[in-house]
Write a protein that holds these residues in place. Structure first.
Motif, PDB file in Angstrom:
ATOM      1  N   UNK A   6       0.795  -1.207   0.000  1.00 18.07           N
ATOM      2  CA  UNK A   6       0.000   0.000   0.000  1.00 18.07           C
ATOM      3  C   UNK A   6       0.844   1.282   0.000  1.00 18.07           C
ATOM      4  N   UNK A   7       2.145   1.139   0.153  1.00 14.35           N
ATOM      5  CA  UNK A   7       3.006   2.311   0.125  1.00 14.35           C
ATOM      6  C   UNK A   7       2.672   3.275   1.238  1.00 14.35           C
ATOM      7  N   UNK A   8       2.329   4.519   0.860  1.00 12.24           N
ATOM      8  CA  UNK A   8       2.053   5.564   1.844  1.00 12.24           C
ATOM      9  C   UNK A   8       0.628   5.517   2.390  1.00 12.24           C
ATOM     10  N   UNK A   9      -0.156   4.515   1.928  1.00 12.81           N
ATOM     11  CA  UNK A   9      -1.549   4.451   2.367  1.00 12.81           C
ATOM     12  C   UNK A   9      -1.650   3.664   3.672  1.00 12.81           C
ATOM     13  N   UNK A  10      -2.066   4.343   4.784  1.00 12.37           N
ATOM     14  CA  UNK A  10      -2.251   3.647   6.062  1.00 12.37           C
ATOM     15  C   UNK A  10      -3.609   2.932   6.071  1.00 12.37           C
ATOM     16  N   UNK A  11      -3.902   2.321   7.207  1.00  9.34           N
ATOM     17  CA  UNK A  11      -5.114   1.503   7.295  1.00  9.34           C
ATOM     18  C   UNK A  11      -6.373   2.324   7.027  1.00  9.34           C
ATOM     19  N   UNK A  12      -6.449   3.529   7.610  1.00  6.28           N
ATOM     20  CA  UNK A  12      -7.644   4.351   7.439  1.00  6.28           C
ATOM     21  C   UNK A  12      -7.823   4.795   5.991  1.00  6.28           C
ATOM     22  N   UNK A  13      -6.703   5.161   5.366  1.00 10.44           N
ATOM     23  CA  UNK A  13      -6.783   5.563   3.965  1.00 10.44           C
ATOM     24  C   UNK A  13      -7.213   4.395   3.082  1.00 10.44           C
ATOM     25  N   UNK A  14      -6.672   3.228   3.391  1.00 11.99           N
ATOM     26  CA  UNK A  14      -7.009   2.036   2.626  1.00 11.99           C
ATOM     27  C   UNK A  14      -8.488   1.689   2.804  1.00 11.99           C
ATOM     28  N   UNK A  15      -8.967   1.864   4.015  1.00 14.03           N
ATOM     29  CA  UNK A  15     -10.375   1.615   4.310  1.00 14.03           C
ATOM     30  C   UNK A  15     -11.264   2.570   3.521  1.00 14.03           C
ATOM     31  N   UNK A  16     -10.818   3.823   3.395  1.00 11.89           N
ATOM     32  CA  UNK A  16     -11.563   4.826   2.633  1.00 11.89           C
ATOM     33  C   UNK A  16     -11.623   4.449   1.149  1.00 11.89           C
ATOM     34  N   UNK A  17     -10.497   3.957   0.645  1.00  8.54           N
ATOM     35  CA  UNK A  17     -10.459   3.544  -0.758  1.00  8.54           C
ATOM     36  C   UNK A  17     -11.457   2.413  -1.028  1.00  8.54           C
ATOM     37  N   UNK A  18     -11.522   1.460  -0.092  1.00  9.62           N
ATOM     38  CA  UNK A  18     -12.462   0.347  -0.244  1.00  9.62           C
ATOM     39  C   UNK A  18     -13.900   0.867  -0.215  1.00  9.62           C
ATOM     40  N   UNK A  40     -15.182  14.525   0.420  1.00  9.04           N
ATOM     41  CA  UNK A  40     -13.911  14.774  -0.272  1.00  9.04           C
ATOM     42  C   UNK A  40     -14.236  15.476  -1.587  1.00  9.04           C
ATOM     43  N   UNK A  41     -13.353  16.355  -2.030  1.00  8.86           N
ATOM     44  CA  UNK A  41     -13.577  17.082  -3.268  1.00  8.86           C
ATOM     45  C   UNK A  41     -13.700  16.101  -4.440  1.00  8.86           C
ATOM     46  N   UNK A  42     -14.592  16.419  -5.377  1.00  7.04           N
ATOM     47  CA  UNK A  42     -14.867  15.515  -6.489  1.00  7.04           C
ATOM     48  C   UNK A  42     -13.620  15.179  -7.306  1.00  7.04           C
ATOM     49  N   UNK A  43     -12.737  16.149  -7.508  1.00  9.33           N
ATOM     50  CA  UNK A  43     -11.525  15.926  -8.308  1.00  9.33           C
ATOM     51  C   UNK A  43     -10.637  14.849  -7.676  1.00  9.33           C
ATOM     52  N   UNK A  44     -10.718  14.714  -6.347  1.00  7.14           N
ATOM     53  CA  UNK A  44      -9.910  13.694  -5.667  1.00  7.14           C
ATOM     54  C   UNK A  44     -10.479  12.291  -5.877  1.00  7.14           C
ATOM     55  N   UNK A  45     -11.797  12.190  -6.090  1.00  2.72           N
ATOM     56  CA  UNK A  45     -12.438  10.880  -6.276  1.00  2.72           C
ATOM     57  C   UNK A  45     -11.908  10.197  -7.538  1.00  2.72           C
ATOM     58  N   UNK A  46     -11.777  10.968  -8.614  1.00  2.00           N
ATOM     59  CA  UNK A  46     -11.261  10.405  -9.867  1.00  2.00           C
ATOM     60  C   UNK A  46      -9.860   9.842  -9.670  1.00  2.00           C
ATOM     61  N   UNK A  48      -8.514   8.870  -6.852  1.00  2.00           N
ATOM     62  CA  UNK A  48      -8.551   7.739  -5.921  1.00  2.00           C
ATOM     63  C   UNK A  48      -9.085   6.470  -6.604  1.00  2.00           C
ATOM     64  N   UNK A  49      -9.981   6.622  -7.556  1.00  2.00           N
ATOM     65  CA  UNK A  49     -10.463   5.463  -8.321  1.00  2.00           C
ATOM     66  C   UNK A  49      -9.322   4.838  -9.122  1.00  2.00           C
ATOM     67  N   UNK A  50      -8.434   5.691  -9.624  1.00  2.00           N
ATOM     68  CA  UNK A  50      -7.265   5.187 -10.339  1.00  2.00           C
ATOM     69  C   UNK A  50      -6.347   4.418  -9.386  1.00  2.00           C
ATOM     70  N   UNK A  51      -6.143   4.968  -8.181  1.00  2.00           N
ATOM     71  CA  UNK A  51      -5.318   4.300  -7.164  1.00  2.00           C
ATOM     72  C   UNK A  51      -5.933   2.962  -6.775  1.00  2.00           C
ATOM     73  N   UNK A  52      -7.261   2.926  -6.687  1.00  2.00           N
ATOM     74  CA  UNK A  52      -7.982   1.693  -6.340  1.00  2.00           C
ATOM     75  C   UNK A  52      -7.649   0.574  -7.325  1.00  2.00           C
TER      76      UNK A  52
END
Length: 323
Positions: A6-18, A40-46, A48-52
């Motif tokens: 997960x690199x720099x993604x901690x548990x909470x961030x990973x949970x948010x991605x899921x 979260x701002x809409x531009x960040x969702x796009x 984060x979907x790529x990161x997912x």
């Protein structure tokens, strides 16, 4: 499988991605709706979907089993260096003529999609081409300054009028609201000398000029392996009996070729009124359709010689081409 790096993604961030993945892929929420839900701002969702997808939280795959012909089309496309391959599912238990009609219905749509204003469309004679033209809808499709030109002479009364190249050219011109140029000569004249004299006529000179302008060619393939009762045999009749060359696997525009697509010498090759295979190759777009498995060897030869750019065939023939 989820990527555990997960690199720099901690548990909470990973949970948010899921959570975002669940909202987007399972609940079909829009990115704007998700932005409001997770604050979260809409531009960040796009982003984060790529990161997912990169992390493997969501795996996207195409189920080619639902349409297996797509993969087969790609194989044939690459194997024979074609511009397009369209495979038509056909019930293998119907007769060859019915298979051909089904393929021709699709080929009619392919033809229209590849016609543009100012095109000169060259056509051949026969049952397949007649089926394609007859399948076109009478929907007043119109192309500006489009011309239909026979690429081969007529059959001299040896086959039904509906399969004559002039009849097909006229019918196609009506379907496309365009003009048709007709040919006054048979495909194979009695002597080479007569062919030479015909080529001196003004009509023949004008036809040759049209041939040099063809941008789209529509033709089918002939084959000695097909039924002796076919119109192909009806057209050539006794002429074919004069050919002793066993290397012949098929013909296009009455030009016979071997398994590599190389044109062969016949007793009447210098008596043909029509486009040569060398000139056919120079036409920018060449469309061929077939649903008759008896023609598989002649089709392979034509493909090997690069006489075809767009191929419309049955799924049965497509499988044989690869195997």
């Amino acid at each position: 499988m989820i990527n555990n790096n997960f690199g720099n993604y901690d548990f909470e961030q990973h949970k948010l991605l899921i959570k975002i993945a669940q909202l987007y892929y399972e609940e079909n929420k829009t990115q704007s709706e998700i932005a409001k839900i997770v604050n979260i701002h809409r531009s960040s969702i796009s982003r984060m979907l790529k990161v997912i997808r990169e992390l493997g939280i969501v795996s996207i795959s195409i189920n080619y089993d639902l349409l297996p012909n797509i993969a087969l089309e790609e194989k044939i496309l690459n194997k024979y260096n074609l511009k397009q391959v369209i495979i038509v599912p056909v019930n293998q238990h119907v007769d060859n003529d019915s298979k051909n009609q089904i393929v021709c219905n699709v080929a009619a749509n392919v033809l229209v999609k590849n016609i543009h204003d100012n095109d000169v469309i060259g056509i051949s004679w026969g049952r397949t081409i007649n089926y394609i033209v007859s399948s076109l809808k009478n929907d007043n499709t119109q192309f500006n300054n489009t011309t239909i030109v026979p690429m081969i002479g007529g059959p001299s009364g040896k086959i039904e009028t509906k399969y004559h190249v002039n009849n097909i050219a006229y019918k196609l011109s009506n379907k496309l609201n365009s003009q048709a140029i007709l040919i006054d000569y048979p495909a194979i004249v009695d002597t080479e000398l007569l062919r030479i004299e015909i080529e001196k006529t003004q009509h023949m000179k004008e036809l040759k000029d049209w041939w040099s302008k063809i941008t789209v060619a529509l033709f089918s393939i002939g084959c000695p392996a097909i039924s002796k009762s076919s119109i192909w045999y009806g057209f050539y009749g006794e002429l074919f009996q004069t050919i002793a060359n066993k290397d012949i696997v098929g013909d296009i525009l009455s030009r016979f070729f071997d398994q590599n697509g190389t044109e062969l010498t016949t007793p009447f090759c210098n008596q043909i009124i029509g486009v040569t295979l060398d000139n056919l190759k120079k036409i920018p777009l060449k469309i061929c359709a077939s649903g008759d498995c008896e023609k598989i060897n002649s089709l392979k030869a034509a493909l090997n010689a690069n006489y075809i750019d767009i191929l419309v065939i049955s799924d049965e023939m497509a499988t044989q081409l690869i195997n």
